[in-house]
Design a protein around this motif. Structure first.
Motif: not given
Length: 180
Positions: A136-149
């Motif tokens: 997901h691409s939630c605007i408040y969360c950096a998890a995809p940038a850090y852990y991948g999509t």
């Protein structure tokens, strides 16, 4: 050195003190800041030699091995490093290729386990990582940038073994299941 946006100033100060005490010791930054802003992180942390973008469990051992053997740093995925007067940026890690079940169980025996308690019950607890990544691409969360999509989950048998180890070795019976 793990860095976080709320503690950048104290992290930077600690890094400078560490470099002052051990001038020849290499310092590598890891965490959300070096993942999202590696080059600015190295500019902000003048005492740091490296920044690791992405999951450090794979890049950090490779960096240590390469550094200690005098190998080429260009092959360490996710590494941003000082090269002469400039900064070299290596290709990113392939997070989807990382198998979380290859990671060892946390070394909880070196932590002050009694300090981690549930607020209302005052009982010991620990975090159990069940997976990493988020599509997901939630605007408040950096998890995809850090852990991948792509969500990568641990095997249920490994999670069960982790629970058993916590209960039998450490007397922990309460868990917060965590997955990003």
């Amino acid at each position: 050195l793990n860095t976080a946006f709320p503690t950048l100033e104290s992290d930077r100060d600690f890094s400078a003190e560490l470099k002052s005490a051990l001038p020849h010791a290499p310092i590598a930054l890891l965490g959300m800041m070096p993942t999202l802003l590696a080059e600015p992180a190295l500019a902000l942390f003048a005492s740091a030699d490296y920044a690791i973008g992405g999951e450090p469990e794979w890049a950090a051992p490779e960096l240590v091995k390469t550094h200690s053997t005098g190998g080429s740093l260009a092959g360490v995925k996710g590494l941003v490093w000082r090269k002469g007067e400039g900064i070299a940026v290596n290709p990113p890690q392939d997070l989807a290729a990382h198998d979380l079940d290859e990671l060892p169980f946390p070394a909880r025996e070196i932590l002050p386990i009694d300090a981690y308690r549930l607020p209302l019950l005052n009982q010991r607890f620990t975090l159990l990582n069940i997976g990493r990544g988020c599509p997901h691409s939630c605007i408040y969360c950096a998890a995809p940038a850090y852990y991948g999509t792509r969500f990568r989950k641990r095997l249920a048998s490994r999670i069960a073994h982790d629970i058993q180890e916590c209960a039998h070795r450490h007397g922990i019976r309460h868990f917060l299941f965590w997955g990003e």
